[in-house]
Each structure stands twice: as C-alpha cells, then as structure tokens.
Design a protein around this motif. Sequence first.
Motif, PDB file in Angstrom:
ATOM      1  N   TYR A  32       0.849  -1.194   0.000  1.00 50.39           N
ATOM      2  CA  TYR A  32       0.000   0.000   0.000  1.00 50.39           C
ATOM      3  C   TYR A  32       0.883   1.242   0.000  1.00 50.39           C
ATOM      4  CZ  TYR A  32      -4.522  -2.270   0.578  1.00 50.39           C
ATOM      5  OH  TYR A  32      -5.663  -2.998   0.342  1.00 50.39           O
ATOM      6  N   GLY A  33       0.470   2.229  -0.773  1.00 50.22           N
ATOM      7  CA  GLY A  33       1.201   3.485  -0.837  1.00 50.22           C
ATOM      8  C   GLY A  33       0.430   4.594  -0.158  1.00 50.22           C
ATOM      9  N   LEU A  34       1.155   5.616   0.283  1.00 52.44           N
ATOM     10  CA  LEU A  34       0.517   6.818   0.828  1.00 52.44           C
ATOM     11  C   LEU A  34       0.714   7.916  -0.206  1.00 52.44           C
ATOM     12  CD1 LEU A  34      -0.956   8.274   3.028  1.00 52.44           C
ATOM     13  CD2 LEU A  34       1.215   8.674   4.193  1.00 52.44           C
ATOM     14  N   GLY A  35      -0.354   8.225  -0.938  1.00 57.08           N
ATOM     15  CA  GLY A  35      -0.227   9.051  -2.129  1.00 57.08           C
ATOM     16  C   GLY A  35      -0.537  10.518  -1.929  1.00 57.08           C
ATOM     17  N   ALA A  43       1.319  19.062  -0.421  1.00 58.03           N
ATOM     18  CA  ALA A  43       0.713  17.730  -0.314  1.00 58.03           C
ATOM     19  C   ALA A  43       1.793  16.691  -0.027  1.00 58.03           C
ATOM     20  CB  ALA A  43      -0.037  17.386  -1.600  1.00 58.03           C
ATOM     21  N   VAL A  44       2.943  16.834  -0.697  1.00 56.96           N
ATOM     22  CA  VAL A  44       4.040  15.891  -0.482  1.00 56.96           C
ATOM     23  C   VAL A  44       4.594  16.032   0.941  1.00 56.96           C
ATOM     24  CG1 VAL A  44       6.344  15.200  -1.241  1.00 56.96           C
ATOM     25  CG2 VAL A  44       4.604  15.767  -2.939  1.00 56.96           C
ATOM     26  N   ALA A  45       4.669  17.270   1.421  1.00 52.73           N
ATOM     27  CA  ALA A  45       5.132  17.491   2.800  1.00 52.73           C
ATOM     28  C   ALA A  45       4.194  16.790   3.786  1.00 52.73           C
ATOM     29  CB  ALA A  45       5.210  18.986   3.109  1.00 52.73           C
ATOM     30  N   ALA A  46       2.902  16.785   3.478  1.00 55.01           N
ATOM     31  CA  ALA A  46       1.930  16.129   4.371  1.00 55.01           C
ATOM     32  C   ALA A  46       2.186  14.627   4.454  1.00 55.01           C
ATOM     33  CB  ALA A  46       0.507  16.405   3.893  1.00 55.01           C
ATOM     34  N   VAL A  47       2.702  14.040   3.367  1.00 44.28           N
ATOM     35  CA  VAL A  47       3.044  12.615   3.383  1.00 44.28           C
ATOM     36  C   VAL A  47       4.183  12.356   4.373  1.00 44.28           C
ATOM     37  CG1 VAL A  47       4.111  10.754   2.047  1.00 44.28           C
ATOM     38  CG2 VAL A  47       2.223  12.062   1.072  1.00 44.28           C
ATOM     39  N   PHE A  48       5.228  13.172   4.288  1.00 43.40           N
ATOM     40  CA  PHE A  48       6.358  13.000   5.212  1.00 43.40           C
ATOM     41  C   PHE A  48       5.903  13.203   6.654  1.00 43.40           C
ATOM     42  CE2 PHE A  48       8.765  13.905   1.310  1.00 43.40           C
ATOM     43  CZ  PHE A  48       9.682  12.869   1.371  1.00 43.40           C
ATOM     44  N   SER A  49       5.044  14.192   6.845  1.00 48.43           N
ATOM     45  CA  SER A  49       4.559  14.488   8.183  1.00 48.43           C
ATOM     46  C   SER A  49       3.752  13.308   8.723  1.00 48.43           C
ATOM     47  CB  SER A  49       3.715  15.758   8.129  1.00 48.43           C
ATOM     48  OG  SER A  49       3.153  16.019   9.369  1.00 48.43           O
ATOM     49  N   ALA A  50       2.868  12.742   7.907  1.00 49.02           N
ATOM     50  CA  ALA A  50       2.027  11.624   8.350  1.00 49.02           C
ATOM     51  C   ALA A  50       2.877  10.400   8.688  1.00 49.02           C
ATOM     52  CB  ALA A  50       1.005  11.272   7.270  1.00 49.02           C
ATOM     53  N   LYS A  51       3.901  10.149   7.894  1.00 53.76           N
ATOM     54  CA  LYS A  51       4.768   8.985   8.134  1.00 53.76           C
ATOM     55  C   LYS A  51       5.749   9.212   9.271  1.00 53.76           C
ATOM     56  CE  LYS A  51       6.781   6.563   5.058  1.00 53.76           C
ATOM     57  NZ  LYS A  51       6.638   5.202   4.555  1.00 53.76           N
ATOM     58  N   ARG A  52       5.879  10.489   9.674  1.00 56.27           N
ATOM     59  CA  ARG A  52       6.895  10.901  10.656  1.00 56.27           C
ATOM     60  C   ARG A  52       8.268  10.412  10.212  1.00 56.27           C
ATOM     61  NH1 ARG A  52       3.329   9.612  15.919  1.00 56.27           N
ATOM     62  NH2 ARG A  52       1.442  10.447  15.030  1.00 56.27           N
ATOM     63  N   ILE A 135       1.131  10.577  -8.990  1.00 55.58           N
ATOM     64  CA  ILE A 135       0.998  10.404  -7.537  1.00 55.58           C
ATOM     65  C   ILE A 135       2.320   9.985  -6.909  1.00 55.58           C
ATOM     66  CG2 ILE A 135      -0.170   9.127  -5.704  1.00 55.58           C
ATOM     67  CD1 ILE A 135      -2.611   8.910  -7.472  1.00 55.58           C
ATOM     68  N   ALA A 136       2.841  10.846  -6.043  1.00 53.31           N
ATOM     69  CA  ALA A 136       4.042  10.499  -5.276  1.00 53.31           C
ATOM     70  C   ALA A 136       3.604   9.657  -4.102  1.00 53.31           C
ATOM     71  CB  ALA A 136       4.737  11.768  -4.777  1.00 53.31           C
ATOM     72  N   ALA A 137       4.227   8.490  -3.931  1.00 52.01           N
ATOM     73  CA  ALA A 137       3.782   7.620  -2.845  1.00 52.01           C
ATOM     74  C   ALA A 137       4.892   6.736  -2.313  1.00 52.01           C
ATOM     75  CB  ALA A 137       2.621   6.740  -3.305  1.00 52.01           C
ATOM     76  N   PRO A 138       5.242   6.947  -1.052  1.00 49.46           N
ATOM     77  CA  PRO A 138       6.065   5.949  -0.364  1.00 49.46           C
ATOM     78  C   PRO A 138       5.132   4.882   0.192  1.00 49.46           C
ATOM     79  CG  PRO A 138       5.655   7.768   1.122  1.00 49.46           C
ATOM     80  CD  PRO A 138       4.900   8.080  -0.174  1.00 49.46           C
ATOM     81  N   SER A 139       5.682   3.834   0.773  1.00 49.30           N
ATOM     82  CA  SER A 139       4.851   2.828   1.417  1.00 49.30           C
ATOM     83  C   SER A 139       4.087   3.497   2.566  1.00 49.30           C
ATOM     84  CB  SER A 139       5.721   1.685   1.919  1.00 49.30           C
ATOM     85  OG  SER A 139       6.814   2.174   2.675  1.00 49.30           O
ATOM     86  N   ALA A 140       2.850   3.023   2.803  1.00 48.47           N
ATOM     87  CA  ALA A 140       1.933   3.698   3.724  1.00 48.47           C
ATOM     88  C   ALA A 140       2.094   3.211   5.155  1.00 48.47           C
ATOM     89  CB  ALA A 140       0.501   3.515   3.248  1.00 48.47           C
ATOM     90  N   ASN A 141       3.338   3.220   5.640  1.00 51.49           N
ATOM     91  CA  ASN A 141       3.590   2.819   7.012  1.00 51.49           C
ATOM     92  C   ASN A 141       4.233   3.967   7.776  1.00 51.49           C
ATOM     93  OD1 ASN A 141       5.753   1.766   5.004  1.00 51.49           O
ATOM     94  ND2 ASN A 141       6.879   2.188   6.893  1.00 51.49           N
ATOM     95  N   ARG A 142       4.090   3.943   9.076  1.00 51.55           N
ATOM     96  CA  ARG A 142       4.843   4.834   9.927  1.00 51.55           C
ATOM     97  C   ARG A 142       6.319   4.557   9.683  1.00 51.55           C
ATOM     98  NH1 ARG A 142       3.273   6.606  14.959  1.00 51.55           N
ATOM     99  NH2 ARG A 142       1.282   7.028  13.984  1.00 51.55           N
ATOM    100  N   SER A 143       7.133   5.615   9.639  1.00 54.31           N
ATOM    101  CA  SER A 143       8.558   5.457   9.385  1.00 54.31           C
ATOM    102  C   SER A 143       9.175   4.449  10.356  1.00 54.31           C
ATOM    103  CB  SER A 143       9.242   6.815   9.524  1.00 54.31           C
ATOM    104  OG  SER A 143      10.611   6.685   9.275  1.00 54.31           O
ATOM    105  N   GLY A 144       9.960   3.527   9.812  1.00 52.66           N
ATOM    106  CA  GLY A 144      10.614   2.541  10.658  1.00 52.66           C
ATOM    107  C   GLY A 144       9.810   1.256  10.799  1.00 52.66           C
ATOM    108  N   HIS A 145       8.520   1.308  10.465  1.00 49.71           N
ATOM    109  CA  HIS A 145       7.704   0.094  10.500  1.00 49.71           C
ATOM    110  C   HIS A 145       7.774  -0.610   9.149  1.00 49.71           C
ATOM    111  CE1 HIS A 145       4.973   1.606  14.022  1.00 49.71           C
ATOM    112  NE2 HIS A 145       6.252   1.797  14.239  1.00 49.71           N
ATOM    113  N   VAL A 146       7.264  -1.852   9.110  1.00 43.37           N
ATOM    114  CA  VAL A 146       7.318  -2.570   7.834  1.00 43.37           C
ATOM    115  C   VAL A 146       6.217  -2.087   6.900  1.00 43.37           C
ATOM    116  CG1 VAL A 146       8.409  -4.627   8.767  1.00 43.37           C
ATOM    117  CG2 VAL A 146       5.913  -4.472   8.694  1.00 43.37           C
ATOM    118  N   SER A 147       6.430  -2.314   5.607  1.00 42.33           N
ATOM    119  CA  SER A 147       5.471  -1.863   4.608  1.00 42.33           C
ATOM    120  C   SER A 147       4.153  -2.630   4.729  1.00 42.33           C
ATOM    121  CB  SER A 147       6.050  -2.067   3.213  1.00 42.33           C
ATOM    122  OG  SER A 147       7.168  -1.238   3.037  1.00 42.33           O
ATOM    123  N   PRO A 148       3.042  -1.926   4.570  1.00 41.70           N
ATOM    124  CA  PRO A 148       1.723  -2.542   4.739  1.00 41.70           C
ATOM    125  C   PRO A 148       1.253  -3.270   3.496  1.00 41.70           C
ATOM    126  CG  PRO A 148       1.472  -0.207   4.297  1.00 41.70           C
ATOM    127  CD  PRO A 148       2.948  -0.489   4.275  1.00 41.70           C
TER     128      PRO A 148
END
Length: 319
Positions: A32-35, A43-52, A135-148
């Motif tokens: 799953y990605g966080l797009g 919007a991209v900054a919000a992705v980094f913020s959400a993932k911490r 759509i820019a998307a890293p994996s939709a996990n909290r930073s340091g956790h495994v990918s969902p």
Amino acid sequence: MPVFAATPEIIAEAGRFLAQAGIVAFPTETVYGLGADATNDLAVAAVFSAKRRPVFNPLIVHVPALAIAERLARVDERARTLAAAFWPGPFTMVLPRLSGSYISDLATAGLDTVALRVPAHPIAHALMLAARKPIAAPSANRSGHVSPTTAQHVEADLGDVLHMILDGGPTEVGLESTVVDATGARVRLLRPGAVTAEEIEAVLGVPIDRPHAGDVDSEKPVSPGQLISHYAPRARVRLDAATALPDEALLSFGDGPATGANIINLSPQGNLLEAAANLFASLRRLDATGVATIAVMRIPETGLGDAINDRLRRAAAGR
Ligand code: TXA
Ligand code: MG
C-alpha cells in the motif's frame, strides 16, 4: 473509520481529494502506498509528516503509462526497453528529470532525477486517472515500521492521521518494487524487489551494477536512501546563522527576515509543513542567484524539523 471499499464513487472522491492536496492510502500490487499529488509541495510534505519520516528520501512518482513518464523524465531507448518489459509492474526507474517538469522538488528531494513507476493495480490506475495527477507515494507505514500489505495494516499505523484508506484487499507481491538507476552508462540496482537483477539483465542483454548483491539474500535490508546521492547546492551552506553577512543569501524561518532580495523565508508563520514544502525549491532559487554562500537560520528540531535539518546538514556537507 478511514478505510473504504474502493468503489468507483469512492475512487472518484479520493481523486478529487488528492487533486486538492489531500493524502490517500491506496493499494498497489507491491504494498500500500501513501499518495499525494506529485506536483504539489505541500501535499508531499503532508506525506512525510504523516509517516513521521525523519529524513526526506525522494519518493516514487506513480504514473498511469509510459507516455506520461515521458513528459516528466528523459526516457531513452534503454529505459523504453525496460518499460516495455516491466511496466505496468513492480519496477521503478530513476531517470533524468526533464527541466521544466512540474514535479514537486520535495518529491524528488531536490534531485535532478525522478523515480517513476507504472503500477499494475486497477485501483491505483483508477485513482491516478481520477486525480489526473502523477501520484508520489512511499509505502503507507509509519517510518521505521514494515510496509503494509493490507488496508488494516495501514489503518493500524496511520489510521489516526489519514482521512482515506482505499481497501483493495491484500497486495499480490507483498514486497516493494525493484528500483534501478537508469541515468548512467550502466543500469544500477538500488533496491532489490520482485523484478530480479537477472530478469533485467536478460532484457538488456548486458550486466547491471549490483552494489548490494551480497545483501539481497541476507536478513539485513538494504537501507533505503543509502545508495542515493543527495541534493547539494553549488553555493556553500552555513548553518545556524543568526543573520546573513553582506554577500550571503539568507534562508530564513519564522521571525527571521521576510522574503526579499536574496532572502527566502521558508515559513513566516514558523510552520514546519510549509517550510518542508518550500525547502528544496528555495535552496535552488537562492543558489541560482550565484552567491558564494547561503546562510541558513536555525530550524527547530521537532516534527518535520528533523528531516529539514537532516537535509540542510547534507547540503552543508556538499557532495
Ligand atoms: O513498491 C513500491 O515501490 C512502493 C509502492 C507504494 O509503489 N513504494 C515505495 O516507496 O516503496 P518508498 O518511498 O518507500 O521507496 C522509494 C525508494 C527509496 O529507496 C528511494 O531512495 C528510491 O526509491 N528513490 C526514489 N527516488 C529516487 C531518486 N531520484 N534517486 C534514487 N533513488 C530514488
Ligand atoms: Mg518504505
């Protein structure tokens, strides 16, 4: 509850939300990605913020087809061959970013390259078409956790900060995409994934560089970002500046000087999300003035401030 079955109506709504700078978790065939709209810094900054995420790694930009990739990056014959073989699919190519491409500088972490992927998942496709944006998307996990690999994993990690998680069931591949750097004389494997180095070599007919071949089978994951170069301005960067010297440009923040000649204030309100969104574009603009030194005022070490400071320290260290 932010988890929604991905009906056509919900996908249309998610597309509108994305186009208005919202962030949406969605399934791809890998994880799953966080797009976010890849053309919108905030919007991209919000992705980094959400993932911490404590650092700004460049993100993969997802596009619906090779034709769209060609508007964002220089796609040469070799890249076209790889795209024909592996797109849509779990395969990401780092390519030279076209100058004048409207991709967010934060999405590419200020680099002149961009990582592109055409995913093979109907929901991801429908979402890109609905948003009418890459759509820019890293994996939709909290930073340091495994990918969902399920919507429930995403909810467990990020449910408190997301409005929309599109549920497409468990992902097929369950492992992130293979990432290759296709900007140099030889293709380089940056991250092993479902598409193997052997498959890539078979398509190209030549060997590729595998700097981490020894790690591929080991327990130790290849640390993302370990192999990538970082944005560094031509100018020297002086950190923790109280003010700019006469011949310096100034990157200010909060109560610091307002934007003016050779001065850019990252966020007069002292908002770290806004500062993150403006960071790379501002460094580039100050660098383009031709000054020898960019003085940077102190940025708080909280929230996104950690990632901002990490990048500023790298910029100060040079290439
Ligand atoms: O399967 C996947 O690839 C998932 C799904 C959501 O597509 N995405 C994903 O994104 O894993 P992320 O952000 O967790 O990983 C992106 C990887 C990182 O290792 C990053 O360093 C690399 O791609 N990357 C992105 N842009 C790059 C660039 N311009 N140069 C070098 N490496 C880059
Ligand atoms: Mg990840």
